[in-house]
Design a protein around this motif. Structure first.
Motif, short mmCIF file in Angstrom:
data_model
loop_
_atom_site.label_atom_id
_atom_site.label_comp_id
_atom_site.label_asym_id
_atom_site.label_seq_id
_atom_site.Cartn_x
_atom_site.Cartn_y
_atom_site.Cartn_z
N CYS C 107 7.47 -21.27 -24.32
CA CYS C 107 6.87 -20.82 -25.35
C CYS C 107 8.08 -19.26 -24.91
CB CYS C 107 6.09 -19.81 -23.39
SG CYS C 107 6.57 -20.04 -21.61
N LYS C 108 9.15 -19.58 -23.75
CA LYS C 108 10.32 -18.95 -23.93
C LYS C 108 11.53 -18.99 -25.20
CE LYS C 108 9.22 -17.59 -20.15
NZ LYS C 108 8.99 -16.33 -19.62
N THR C 109 10.71 -19.67 -25.91
CA THR C 109 12.25 -19.50 -27.35
C THR C 109 11.48 -18.98 -28.19
OG1 THR C 109 11.07 -22.07 -27.14
CG2 THR C 109 13.20 -21.79 -26.76
N ARG C 110 11.37 -19.37 -29.48
CA ARG C 110 11.58 -18.19 -30.33
C ARG C 110 11.80 -19.23 -32.19
NH1 ARG C 110 9.09 -15.07 -27.73
NH2 ARG C 110 7.63 -16.01 -29.14
N SER C 111 12.79 -20.07 -31.77
CA SER C 111 12.78 -20.82 -33.67
C SER C 111 11.29 -21.07 -34.09
CB SER C 111 13.32 -21.73 -33.68
OG SER C 111 14.23 -21.20 -32.20
N VAL C 116 13.95 -24.26 -37.91
CA VAL C 116 14.33 -25.65 -37.27
C VAL C 116 14.52 -26.01 -38.86
CG1 VAL C 116 12.20 -25.04 -35.38
CG2 VAL C 116 11.97 -25.92 -37.30
N VAL C 117 14.18 -26.13 -39.80
CA VAL C 117 14.22 -26.66 -41.11
C VAL C 117 15.76 -26.30 -41.18
CG1 VAL C 117 14.06 -26.88 -43.51
CG2 VAL C 117 12.28 -26.89 -42.30
N LEU C 118 16.25 -25.19 -41.46
CA LEU C 118 17.89 -24.79 -41.78
C LEU C 118 18.62 -25.45 -40.29
CD1 LEU C 118 17.39 -22.56 -43.88
CD2 LEU C 118 17.59 -24.95 -44.34
N LYS C 119 18.08 -25.84 -39.44
CA LYS C 119 18.56 -25.62 -37.84
C LYS C 119 19.82 -24.36 -37.83
CE LYS C 119 18.93 -30.40 -35.69
NZ LYS C 119 20.14 -31.32 -35.84
N THR C 120 19.27 -23.61 -37.93
CA THR C 120 20.16 -22.09 -37.60
C THR C 120 21.54 -22.24 -36.50
OG1 THR C 120 18.19 -20.75 -36.55
CG2 THR C 120 18.77 -20.35 -39.13
N LYS C 121 21.62 -21.65 -36.41
CA LYS C 121 21.87 -21.09 -34.96
C LYS C 121 21.50 -20.89 -34.19
CE LYS C 121 26.01 -17.77 -33.01
NZ LYS C 121 26.63 -16.68 -32.90
N ARG C 122 20.25 -19.82 -34.11
CA ARG C 122 19.43 -19.55 -33.45
C ARG C 122 18.56 -21.05 -32.46
NH1 ARG C 122 14.52 -15.53 -33.53
NH2 ARG C 122 14.24 -16.80 -34.57
N ALA C 123 18.06 -22.10 -33.65
CA ALA C 123 17.87 -23.11 -33.06
C ALA C 123 18.49 -24.09 -32.90
CB ALA C 123 16.97 -23.83 -34.66
N ARG C 124 19.69 -23.93 -32.70
CA ARG C 124 20.57 -24.99 -32.24
C ARG C 124 20.76 -24.55 -31.05
NH1 ARG C 124 25.13 -24.65 -35.00
NH2 ARG C 124 24.24 -23.13 -36.90
N GLN C 125 21.33 -22.90 -30.64
CA GLN C 125 20.84 -22.58 -29.00
C GLN C 125 19.35 -22.75 -28.39
OE1 GLN C 125 22.16 -19.38 -29.50
NE2 GLN C 125 24.79 -18.53 -29.47
N GLU C 126 19.03 -22.70 -28.71
CA GLU C 126 17.73 -22.86 -28.25
C GLU C 126 17.87 -24.11 -28.02
OE1 GLU C 126 14.76 -18.92 -29.16
OE2 GLU C 126 14.39 -20.53 -30.27
N GLU C 127 17.69 -25.00 -28.60
CA GLU C 127 17.14 -25.99 -28.17
C GLU C 127 18.62 -26.54 -27.44
OE1 GLU C 127 15.09 -27.76 -29.25
OE2 GLU C 127 15.43 -30.12 -29.13
#
Lengths: 292, 328, 255
Positions: C107-111, C116-127
């Protein structure tokens, strides 16, 4: 015209109801959609064709043997296949695939033995017809309706008044607790299959008699419609399944009679979806409390 | 078995590469039109089975009427290309989008129900689709079907069979890539949490309904994509391609291959496509043998061939053990 | 005393004819350890379920930081900063220990799907962050070595601890524990007490339903006593222990 439609609808609905009761009983104890049920429904009339039309037996013994054989087939499917899968603690979807396999074997076995052409089943019940106003009720229709009512009454008594029935209902609610209370769960489930497939056999034979013929393509639409009837009435409820079957039967007869037979099946399915959305426990089903 | 899995997990990249190489080389080695045709149909079924695995394996909802969604994709592509002359890239996309929209339409009102009811809804939906396909004559030509769906072509160049094989192969790989990305992300964890226990998932901040609708949309989109390709490939469709029987074949592939494992879907789809071909000489007995094999398979491995195996987890567990930490 | 961060006003929950909770007025102060006790069927868990959005109360209001959260969905409430555990442990069995805790961070993440499909910077950082948060929590709760095991393969006591870890991962202000000591032996219960005190030290507010009197009396600062859906007493452990109606309704029953 209206009265005639009601009679026709009631006849076909009564047979749906009969199959749906068995299907619903199995579904409520195992949460398993038994696809072999449709195959049992066509298996029995073929046995009758074999014994009665080809080998010249009397109709009643042929009918009894067919029902018994189908019932045993259902029980055997559970005993030798589904019980094993259950013991693996697999998901019910695996059992479902197994019942699909069983139905494939039965249907294609019938085709291999009897050929894929439609086989005729001579009318055995020749008791004339009854005129009700302008409508006609044939002897067959009368027999189907009366038989269905009797069998469903018997099934109701079994489910609601006997020890066997209370064991079934307890398994439907909580299998583990039932086992701990000393219920022989696997045996009761097998008996449920026996009853379910026998009632499908009776319905299938009566419908074959009604139309004067039997062929293997019937089984899909019957599977789907018994599903529908059981849901409509409320899974696990015997009177519910009857009501559901009669409603689906009436509905398709009316849609075909007053509108177009092209959409008669579709209307039934739209109603199922509508029911699931607005009254997911069916007309007579019990609400399951969603406990945290 | 355990060692086999560990070995596989350790060398997953290489295994995937080898499988990919086999898939690429296949039409070069087996140039007979019949074999390329089987290969292509295998891949179509793999795509369908992958999409169904998203719903059934990861989301835990048994999709009983999958042929219905497959059919929407096929009809969308067929109608757009024959009536409006759309190119195949556009029709593939439109097939996927249209099917996903239908999926959302079906999902929104019904996905609050428990999974077993959703299964029945999909089944009923499949029958409704077929009734519409049969009766909306002005659009679908009813039971006469839609003939003459143009073959895949770019700039007037019509793809020969072997090129179509590579198109579907590319689609399958793209799909696996996307599903894999989703599964191994926060969204994938959300999906699996909802499958395992929707109440606990909800208590941990996951909106189960939203996840179900999203998963349903993703799954149906890929089913539609497969359908759209199939329509172009086969060139003629009619409602009998999308029956409830076809749906049961799809779900059998997915469950037999193994729920929650993408390679399982590949294996399940290929074996249930090839099997009837191998059994063809048996004629009448073929379907019986097929049914018996289905039963035997469920008796031996009810969770499916690769069901319940998660290579990533196996790899992680191995890394801890080889790292010298002694915990079991 | 710190500010009140959670309070209920005239909270009532009826199931058909049964009144499970009647007119509950509870106040939870920041960084406090609060116990809710009472015999079985007193409506304690129902109270929890109302607060966390599992049930919608029949009457009354629930406020979190003066925000009305009555009737909000569980996932919305969790996002606001309240996390719970369950009386009958509810872990995700097909996920590993680490993944269970990582789900807590959900609940603290937003991707979104595209991320997630494009593995954007946000997705990687959040993961990466999610994994780090989860591993840190597992180190605190002592489950780090089991991080790649399947959640339900752990022994019972550790499963409970995993549930705490998962709840902590959503970085809540308030942790609600439903019978955390159930099924634990004396030593484990003692450790649990220590653990809850440690949580307080880390700044969490803890509310627990518990049957183990020794645990409740030793760590709670404030106690509410429920009986037959009614709150019959509240106060410090000493006050509650001395309250005659508590002794009669609850302790007296146990002899």
């Amino acid at each position: 015209m209206l009265l005639q439609q009601i009679i026709n609808g009631l006849t076909i609905g009564a047979t749906y109801a009969l199959v749906a009761v068995g299907f619903s009983m199995v579904y409520s104890v195992l949460e398993l959609a038994n696809f072999a049920n449709g195959a049992f429904y066509v298996f029995a009339p073929y046995i009758v064709v074999l014994l009665y039309a080809s080998m010249g037996w009397g109709f009643i013994p042929a009918f009894l043997i067919a029902v018994l054989a189908t019932g045993i087939l259902g029980a055997m499917m559970d005993r030798f296949i589904l019980t094993t899968i259950r013991n693996h603690k697999a998901q019910t979807s695996s059992s479902m695939v197994a019942t699909l396999g069983v139905s494939t074997v039965i249907i294609n076995g019938l085709i291999a033995v009897f050929g894929s052409a439609t086989r005729s089943l001579p009318n055995a019940v020749n008791i004339g017809r009854i005129y009700i106003g302008s409508a006609i009720m044939t002897g067959n229709q009368l027999v189907i309706i009366v038989m269905s009512v009797i069998i469903m009454a018997v099934l109701s008594i079994i489910v609601y008044k006997t020890k066997l029935g209370s064991a079934m209902r307890s398994i439907a609610q909580n299998q583990v607790a039932s086992r701990m209370m000393g219920v022989n769960v696997n045996r009761i489930i097998t008996v449920t299959f026996l009853i379910g497939s026998a009632s499908a056999a009776i319905a299938g034979t009566m419908v074959a008699m009604y139309y004067g013929s039997v062929d293997t393509t019937l089984y899909t639409s019957v599977s789907v419609k018994t599903f529908a009837s059981a849901i409509l009435g409320g899974i696990g409820s015997v009177p519910g399944a009857m009501l559901g079957g009669v409603i689906i039967g009436m509905l398709e007869t009316f849609v075909a009679g007053y509108w177009t037979s092209a959409y008669k099946d579709m209307i039934a399915f739209i109603i199922i979806i509508a029911f699931l959305i607005f009254k997911p426990n069916g007309l007579l089903g019990h609400r399951k409390l969603n406990k945290v | 078995m355990k060692q086999f899995l560990q070995g596989w997990a350790k060398n997953e990249k290489w295994v995937n590469l080898v499988l990919f190489a086999i898939a690429v080389v296949y039409p070069l080695l087996f140039t007979r039109a019949y074999l390329i045709n089987i290969g292509t149909l295998c891949l179509v079924n793999v795509l369908v089975s992958l999409s169904l695995n998203v719903l059934t394996g990861y989301m835990g909802i048994t999709g009983l009427g999958w042929a219905g969604f497959f059919g929407i994709g096929a009809y969308t592509a067929a109608i757009l290309s024959t009536k409006l002359g759309w190119g195949f890239l556009a029709t593939l996309l439109a097939g996927a989008v249209m099917t996903a929209l239908c999926g959302i339409l079906v999902g929104l009102p019904t996905l609050k129900l428990s999974g077993r009811y959703v299964a029945i809804v999909t089944m009923a939906f499949c029958e409704i689709c077929r009734a519409l396909e049969t009766n909306l004559d002005w659009l679908t030509r009813g039971s006469r079907g839609i003939p003459g769906i143009p073959r895949l072509a770019l700039f007037g160049f019509r793809f020969p069979k072997w090129m179509q094989y590579y198109v579907i192969l590319a689609l399958v790989i793209l799909t696996m890539f996307i599903i894999n990305r989703i599964i191994n992300s926060r969204l994938g964890r959300g999906i699996m949490a909802v499958k395992d226990d929707d109440i606990a998932a909800s208590a941990m901040g996951v909106n189960p309904f939203r996840y179900k609708v999203m998963t349903f949309a993703i799954a149906t989109a890929f089913a539609g994509l497969a359908g759209a390709f199939y329509a172009h490939y086969i060139g003629f469709i009619d409602p009998s391609n999308f029956t409830f029987d076809q749906s049961t074949i799809f779900i059998s592939m997915t469950i037999m291959g193994g729920l929650g494992n993408l390679m399982g879907s590949v294996l399940g789809a290929i074996s249930l496509t090839v099997l009837p071909e191998i059994l063809r000489p048996l004629l009448d007995v073929r379907q019986i043998v097929y049914g018996v094999l289905l039963i035997v398979m469920m008796l031996v491995r009810p969770q499916g061939i690769l069901g319940g195996f998660n290579l990533k987890h196996i790899r992680q567990q191995m890394s801890v053990r080889s790292g010298g930490e002694k915990h079991e | 005393m710190n500010e009140v961060i959670l309070r209920t006003e005239h909270l009532t929950q009826r199931f058909g004819g049964l009144c499970a909770v009647h007119d509950a007025n509870i106040q939870i102060h920041k960084n406090e350890i609060v116990g809710i006790i009472g015999p079985n069927g007193a409506g304690k868990s129902t109270l929890f379920n109302d607060i966390t959005g599992m049930y919608v109360p029949t009457e009354g209001k629930i406020y979190f930081h003066d925000m009305d959260i009555t009737g909000k969905k569980p996932y919305e409430i969790t996002k606001l900063g309240m996390a719970r555990t369950f009386q009958n442990i509810r872990l995700f069995p097909t996920m590993t220990v680490l993944e269970n805790v990582m789900l807590g961070v959900h609940c603290k993440t937003r991707s979104n799907l595209i991320d997630v499909v494009l593995k954007t910077k946000r997705a990687r950082q959040e993961e990466e962050e999610t994994q780090k948060i989860a591993e840190d929590i597992l180190k605190i709760t002592g489950l780090y070595d089991f991080r790649y095991n399947y959640a339900t393969s752990l022994p019972y006591g550790l499963q409970r601890r995993l549930e705490f870890s998962r709840a902590m991962a959503s970085s809540p202000e308030i942790l609600l524990f439903d019978e955390p000591a159930a099924g634990m032996n004396e030593q484990e219960t003692h450790d649990l007490g220590e653990f809850i005190l440690k949580l307080k030290g880390m700044g969490y507010t803890v509310v627990l339903i518990e049957h183990d009197m020794k645990l409740v009396m030793s760590i709670c600062e404030h106690i509410y006593v429920q009986d037959h859906g009614e709150c019959i007493a509240d106060g410090t452990p000493e006050e509650v222990k001395a309250n005659p109606s508590v002794i009669e309704a609850y302790l007296g029953k146990d002899e």
